[in-house]
Design an enzyme around this catalytic site. Structure first.
Site, short mmCIF file in Angstrom:
data_model
loop_
_atom_site.label_atom_id
_atom_site.label_comp_id
_atom_site.label_asym_id
_atom_site.label_seq_id
_atom_site.Cartn_x
_atom_site.Cartn_y
_atom_site.Cartn_z
N TYR A 1 12.97 -17.22 -2.81
CA TYR A 1 13.41 -16.08 -1.99
C TYR A 1 13.83 -16.57 -0.61
O TYR A 1 14.28 -17.71 -0.47
CB TYR A 1 12.31 -15.01 -1.92
CG TYR A 1 11.90 -14.50 -3.28
CD1 TYR A 1 12.82 -13.89 -4.10
CD2 TYR A 1 10.60 -14.62 -3.74
CE1 TYR A 1 12.46 -13.40 -5.36
CE2 TYR A 1 10.23 -14.14 -4.99
CZ TYR A 1 11.17 -13.53 -5.79
OH TYR A 1 10.81 -13.07 -7.02
N SER B 1 11.98 -13.00 -12.01
CA SER B 1 13.10 -13.81 -11.50
C SER B 1 13.11 -15.26 -11.95
O SER B 1 14.11 -15.96 -11.73
CB SER B 1 13.10 -13.79 -9.97
OG SER B 1 13.82 -12.68 -9.53
N VAL C 1 8.48 -11.82 -9.17
CA VAL C 1 7.56 -10.81 -8.64
C VAL C 1 6.40 -10.49 -9.60
O VAL C 1 5.47 -9.79 -9.22
CB VAL C 1 8.28 -9.50 -8.22
CG1 VAL C 1 9.21 -9.74 -7.05
CG2 VAL C 1 9.01 -8.88 -9.40
N LYS D 1 15.97 -16.38 -13.89
CA LYS D 1 17.32 -16.57 -13.31
C LYS D 1 17.87 -17.99 -13.47
O LYS D 1 19.02 -18.15 -13.88
CB LYS D 1 17.33 -16.10 -11.85
CG LYS D 1 17.21 -14.57 -11.79
CD LYS D 1 17.05 -14.00 -10.41
CE LYS D 1 16.98 -12.48 -10.53
NZ LYS D 1 16.31 -11.79 -9.46
#
Ligand code: GLU
Length: 305
Positions: free
Chosen positions: A241, A61, A259, A64
């Site tokens: 998160y 992630s 992750v 992103k």
């Protein structure tokens, strides 16, 4: 600084016993739970390292915010934000729920999977190959490392098992938030998540963001100041998160985790930080990494607030 980094690694390695390596992408299970490493690059391009800083892992992630930057450079912003929102979701990164219950059905933000699949779909290129090449080149330039590539074992593993992401992508297509071939968009998304990097690469990307998009080595502008501000703001509000609020209180810098166990942090005009620790807490953040950043934030007075 090297001594400080060694100290925070040694003191916080114990926390890795309380975390779990991600297993929902089968290939990620092979990571070593006790690994913990860090690299910091400062504004004068000095590099400090400790622990397993040169172990390679997949970016997941952390891709992103980088792909968001690309989407914002490739498209006008009205288009981008007509397809993805700006608010923290408060839900897990792979939640599908709000795509049905939100009034607009629009993904809440570009840091969760649904929003990131949208930003991936906005990368320009005349073919999938061209999009992939442009994306890889952008990561390589930001990290100043031409050898950055894709870990195909992780990519295949994720592509085989990524049905939740697949479900989201088809829903997004149905609701008009992505155009074109869904499987192609997913393929590019799985590839971006499988880009292999180490802590030094992350720290380099982090310092370039900290310098508002100017490469500290070549002094070349890689990202506009406006885009780099935008990306860092999303990192503050949604980067860690559904623990982003707590992280902002305790650490107080723009950061993004993945992750695969990585965390990138960027301290405006001071530092880029890359951390690797694949043992994750219940929210999906590197457990050792979070403890290290809390300690460093106190020690080096990092909070921007
Ligand atoms: N490739 C992962 C997924 O889509 C990324 C998740 C993450 O790092 O948060 O599930």
């Amino acid at each position: 600084m090297n001594n400080l980094l060694k100290q925070v690694i040694d003191e916080n390695r114990k926390y890795t016993n309380y975390g779990q390596v991600a297993s929902y992408i089968p290939e990620l299970k092979n990571a070593k739970r006790s690994d913990l490493g860090i690299c910091i690059i400062d504004k004068d391009n000095k590099i400090y390292t400790a622990g397993n800083y040169n172990t390679k892992f997949t970016i997941q992630s952390i891709s992103k915010p980088i792909v968001l930057a690309m989407a914002l450079m490739d498209n006008d912003w009205t288009t981008v934000f007509s397809k993805v929102g700006m608010e923290p979701s408060g839900d897990p990164f792979n939640s599908i729920m709000k795509l049905e219950t939100n009034d607009t059905k629009k993904p809440s933000n570009p840091m969760i999977n649904a929003g990131a699949i949208v930003t991936t779909s906005l990368i320009k290129g005349s073919s999938l190959e061209e999009k992939e090449e442009r994306m890889l080149q952008f990561f390589r330039r930001l990290a100043n490392n031409d050898s950055i590539g894709i870990n195909y074992e992780v990519y295949k593993s994720e592509k085989l098992t990524g049905d939740r992401n697949r479900a989201m992508a088809y829903l997004l297509k149905n609701d008009g938030f992505i155009d074109g071939d869904v499987e192609e968009v997913l393929d590019l998304y799985f590839k971006q998540c499988s880009i292999e990097i180490d802590c030094v690469d992350l720290a380099r990307i982090g310092i370039n963001l900290a310098m508002y998009g100017i490469d500290i080595e070549s002094k070349e502008r890689l990202i506009s100041e406006k885009v780099s501000r935008m990306v860092k703001t999303f990192m503050v509000t949604c980067g860690m998160y559904d623990a982003s609020g707590e992280f902002a209180v305790h650490v107080g810098v723009p950061a993004k985790s993945g992750v695969g166990g990585g965390i990138i942090a960027t301290v405006p005009r001071r530092f880029g930080v890359g951390i690797y620790g694949p043992a994750l807490d219940s929210k999906g953040n590197s457990i050792g990494g979070i403890h290290i950043l809390k300690d460093l934030s106190e020690e080096l007075e990092l909070s921007i607030f």
